[in-house]
Design a protein around this motif. Structure first.
Motif, mmCIF file in Angstrom:
data_model
loop_
_atom_site.group_PDB
_atom_site.id
_atom_site.type_symbol
_atom_site.label_atom_id
_atom_site.label_comp_id
_atom_site.label_asym_id
_atom_site.label_seq_id
_atom_site.Cartn_x
_atom_site.Cartn_y
_atom_site.Cartn_z
ATOM 1 N N LYS A 1 55.863 -11.897 -59.947
ATOM 2 C CA LYS A 1 56.209 -11.197 -61.180
ATOM 3 C C LYS A 1 57.399 -10.262 -60.930
ATOM 4 C CE LYS A 1 53.601 -8.206 -64.139
ATOM 5 N NZ LYS A 1 52.277 -7.590 -64.300
ATOM 6 N N GLN A 2 57.268 -9.464 -59.903
ATOM 7 C CA GLN A 2 58.272 -8.434 -59.618
ATOM 8 C C GLN A 2 59.638 -9.044 -59.295
ATOM 9 O OE1 GLN A 2 56.888 -5.053 -57.313
ATOM 10 N NE2 GLN A 2 58.750 -5.101 -56.087
ATOM 11 N N THR A 3 59.608 -10.183 -58.559
ATOM 12 C CA THR A 3 60.891 -10.777 -58.150
ATOM 13 C C THR A 3 61.342 -11.837 -59.154
ATOM 14 O OG1 THR A 3 59.820 -12.509 -56.839
ATOM 15 C CG2 THR A 3 60.348 -10.445 -55.697
ATOM 16 N N LYS A 4 60.522 -12.071 -60.161
ATOM 17 C CA LYS A 4 60.824 -13.095 -61.178
ATOM 18 C C LYS A 4 61.195 -14.415 -60.500
ATOM 19 C CE LYS A 4 62.389 -9.859 -64.723
ATOM 20 N NZ LYS A 4 62.312 -8.621 -63.876
ATOM 21 N N SER A 5 60.345 -14.823 -59.576
ATOM 22 C CA SER A 5 60.679 -15.994 -58.775
ATOM 23 C C SER A 5 60.104 -17.276 -59.337
ATOM 24 C CB SER A 5 60.156 -15.815 -57.347
ATOM 25 O OG SER A 5 60.979 -14.893 -56.689
ATOM 26 N N ASP A 6 60.838 -18.347 -59.106
ATOM 27 C CA ASP A 6 60.385 -19.677 -59.504
ATOM 28 C C ASP A 6 59.648 -20.349 -58.345
ATOM 29 O OD1 ASP A 6 62.058 -19.657 -62.017
ATOM 30 O OD2 ASP A 6 63.566 -19.314 -60.452
ATOM 31 N N VAL A 7 60.062 -19.994 -57.136
ATOM 32 C CA VAL A 7 59.466 -20.634 -55.959
ATOM 33 C C VAL A 7 58.960 -19.565 -54.998
ATOM 34 C CG1 VAL A 7 59.879 -22.195 -54.013
ATOM 35 C CG2 VAL A 7 61.085 -22.559 -56.178
ATOM 36 N N MET A 8 57.734 -19.759 -54.533
ATOM 37 C CA MET A 8 57.156 -18.810 -53.566
ATOM 38 C C MET A 8 57.035 -19.489 -52.192
ATOM 39 S SD MET A 8 56.596 -15.979 -55.187
ATOM 40 C CE MET A 8 55.655 -15.133 -53.918
ATOM 41 N N ILE A 9 57.693 -18.915 -51.212
ATOM 42 C CA ILE A 9 57.640 -19.467 -49.852
ATOM 43 C C ILE A 9 56.852 -18.508 -48.954
ATOM 44 C CG2 ILE A 9 58.981 -20.234 -47.852
ATOM 45 C CD1 ILE A 9 61.349 -20.640 -49.679
ATOM 46 N N ALA A 10 55.851 -19.035 -48.287
ATOM 47 C CA ALA A 10 55.094 -18.196 -47.343
ATOM 48 C C ALA A 10 55.346 -18.661 -45.916
ATOM 49 C CB ALA A 10 53.600 -18.258 -47.650
ATOM 50 N N VAL A 11 55.814 -17.735 -45.088
ATOM 51 C CA VAL A 11 55.850 -17.997 -43.651
ATOM 52 C C VAL A 11 54.491 -17.553 -43.126
ATOM 53 C CG1 VAL A 11 56.842 -17.291 -41.456
ATOM 54 C CG2 VAL A 11 58.328 -17.730 -43.402
ATOM 55 N N MET A 12 53.745 -18.500 -42.540
ATOM 56 C CA MET A 12 52.372 -18.196 -42.125
ATOM 57 C C MET A 12 52.187 -18.448 -40.624
ATOM 58 S SD MET A 12 48.818 -19.801 -43.649
ATOM 59 C CE MET A 12 48.775 -21.166 -42.501
ATOM 60 N N SER A 13 51.474 -17.551 -39.973
ATOM 61 C CA SER A 13 51.114 -17.762 -38.571
ATOM 62 C C SER A 13 50.270 -19.019 -38.452
ATOM 63 C CB SER A 13 50.304 -16.583 -38.046
ATOM 64 O OG SER A 13 50.991 -15.378 -38.281
ATOM 65 N N GLY A 14 50.331 -19.651 -37.285
ATOM 66 C CA GLY A 14 49.545 -20.865 -37.049
ATOM 67 C C GLY A 14 48.109 -20.527 -36.672
ATOM 68 N N ASN A 15 47.644 -21.071 -35.566
ATOM 69 C CA ASN A 15 46.237 -20.878 -35.186
ATOM 70 C C ASN A 15 45.989 -19.574 -34.437
ATOM 71 O OD1 ASN A 15 45.454 -23.203 -36.433
ATOM 72 N ND2 ASN A 15 45.498 -24.456 -34.580
#
Lengths: 405, 405
Positions: free
Chosen positions: B26-40
């Protein structure tokens, strides 16, 4: 004063071992019986079903006077190295005789065969190379080469106890000619027999296989052992301390998964690109048996590969192992003794050419530190929730002392 | 077209994460959300409670468009390295904004504080050294040094999300100034909170602690998560795939027991003679908590030591880790994507400065081979009887694809 040496694994101690012990004593007219015994890991590349302390206890109960530990690099080794380490410890402890069990039962045949092998050495080597090139495993090629020499009235070198016996005789001839070798005909089941017969003398393999198969310690199994051994085994069973490769496999697998191929290749007995097969099998196999089946080729025996797996597990570098094997045992470690054994030790103490280790307060010898390390790995796999106690005992347990029953 | 990046662990995904995700969008008015996520394996030096695939699934269900794996050396690292790796991946994937949660909630305060830190750099370093010499751990000393500067209207750098946020802002300023940083005030329980409150927003720590304590997956726990996440967690629970350090400890202990001190000392983050303490604790401690308590000193935080334990477990050499960290992530690995994420990837594909990895058919990058190795160790400890399947899936699973609910 006669002192008889025997070389044993007692995995576990059974009626056949008792028979051999009594016969050895009688035949050699010995006052003191010294057993060189493998520690927690055995010649076939397996963990001992119960710890060395419990097996030493069994030995003492049944009349062994002195139980001495064969260090890992000699215990988990092909017959020549196994024999070299054992005989050297027996010599250090002043044994006059060695008495081993064999399928042959005649020491003259052993010496006769050895003489023939010695004189036909070049021919033997030629046969050996031929069979190896045909892709035979080393033990098979060696046995076939010996057969191809057509030694008349020789020992049958396709039989496991004869093979080992021949290596004892060789080691004695080469390094300790004052020891007199004797042999006793093995009674009852063969070494490789995996079925428990009605015969009260079963093979240790059959005993272990039956326990694993039945998932219980039945009277049938216990009947194959002297009551004192059966009692010890039962105690260990109740503590859930019956050890198998299955309990070690997660650690071996972890080791292979977390180690570079080049580092695996530097470990003892990992030869000729086996590291690739090993890494691959670790990824693919959820059980030790499946793993072994994946890495097995005609070139290597199951036993040879199991020994390699133990060396990987214990992180034993090729160079280190070779150096230790060349030098021979670095110390004499007493696991247990009767009062007679203690007397014997007192008498010969000053003549022992190696440091005598009773309690391991600190590890002055690299070889002993390694032995302690292998014991810790054994306990961590066998009983992770109580490993600290068991490991502590490895450092604080003095030699077991037991009067004979 | 706005693309917002977030940096996550989702261990597991809960209502607080959902709130942050929605607010960021909402705040960034983004169309695409990318998450960098830790692995195991995670920043606190712990195995993830469920595998990266399951956590990626949770993320996709809740509206993330692209889940990208943060390689181990950046994921299991102090805040500056963690931030460097994450921001560099987000930049590679064309994120215009980064939106992180913080206790502060004001991005202006972050920039204001950073400016002060930059101008008072020499003074800051002086304080830092003083506190370190007093025996304070690095995070504590850093936080105290920042406080000692008396920055007016600054961000409170004693709070964990503020600390991490500051590192994001630094990494952006240094290497990727085109990314616009934004922050969202964290709602609900604090990061370190271990009790599950009535509040529907609990910390992931509280969720994990409660599961461990109760030995069950109660409705109270499941209520803290979106239903889609709860369903995934429940499936993993039923498979007995809930992972903890306890399951890894036998392997760590085995590694320490079977490895020379000098070899342990060569592993990443094993510093200043810690190898002695580690070996000793491995001999003496039967549980991971007991082990940690034995090696803990004032000088190192619990987190720092847990990370070191993971590096030992994964056999990560100091030199290797340092080289990888300096170079930054070597590839972009996609764990999952929505159709929108897929579109985004297609659009920017040619502009991605790093190799794009979807299915790991072979490991062309050492860093990726290492990632696969850490996953294999995770599965071997988590479910030894099915590890082969789980490991195979690591090589054959294409990015998860999921339409948003």
């Amino acid at each position: 004063m006669n002192t008889c040496g025997i070389v044993v694994e007692y995995n576990p101690f059974h009626n056949g071992h008792y028979y051999h012990l009594q016969q050895s004593k009688k035949q050699t007219k010995s006052d003191v019986m010294i057993a060189v015994m493998s520690g927690n890991f055995l010649q076939r590349g397996e963990p001992a079903i119960i710890s060395k302390w419990k097996r030493a206890e069994m030995a003492l109960y049944s009349g062994v006077d002195l139980v001495v530990e064969l260090p890992y690099v000699f215990a988990v080794a092909p017959a020549p190295i196994f024999a070299k380490g054992s005989i050297s410890l027996l010599a250090a402890l002043g044994a006059n005789t060695l008495c081993f069990g064999s399928e042959s039962g005649s020491i003259d045949l052993f010496y006769h065969t050895l003489e023939q092998l010695n004189t036909k050495g070049a021919q033997y080597d030629q046969f050996l190379q031929t069979f190896l090139k045909q892709g035979q495993s080393f033990p098979k090629a060696a046995s076939n080469a010996a057969q191809a020499l057509h030694i008349k009235n020789g020992v049958d070198l396709t039989l496991p106890n004869n093979i080992l016996g021949m290596e004892y005789v060789k080691a004695i001839q080469k390094d300790h000619p004052l020891i007199q070798a004797q042999t006793i005909l093995r009674k009852g089941a063969s070494y490789h027999e995996t079925n428990l017969e009605a015969d009260p003398i079963a093979s240790a393999t059959a005993i272990r296989t039956t326990i694993a198969k039945e998932g219980a310690l039945t009277d049938r199994v216990l009947a194959t052992m002297p009551p004192s051994s059966a009692a010890v085994l039962q105690q260990e069973w109740e503590k859930n301390h019956i050890m198998t490769w299955d309990a070690l496999y997660p650690a071996l697998r972890y080791k292979l998964l977390s180690t570079d191929e080049s580092a695996i290749a530097a470990l003892y007995e990992v030869e000729e690109g086996l590291e690739h097969r090993l890494k691959k099998a670790a990824l693919q196999c959820d059980t030790f048996t499946d793993f072994m089946t994946h890495i097995k080729t005609k070139r290597y025996t199951w036993t040879r590969l199991q020994r390699m797996c133990l060396h990987i597990l214990h992180n034993l570098a090729r160079e280190q192992a070779k150096q230790w094997m060349v030098n021979g045992p670095a110390y004499v470690r007493i696991l247990g003794m009767s009062s007679k054994g203690q007397e014997h030790l007192r008498r010969i103490k000053k003549a022992i050419p190696l440091p005598l280790v009773t309690t391991v307060s600190k590890c002055d010898h690299e070889m002993l530190a390694f032995e302690q390390q292998t014991a810790a790995v054994y306990h961590n796999a066998n009983d992770p929730n109580h490993a600290s106690e068991l490991i502590k005992a490895e450092y604080s347990t003095p030699p077991l002392q037991r009067e004979k029953a």
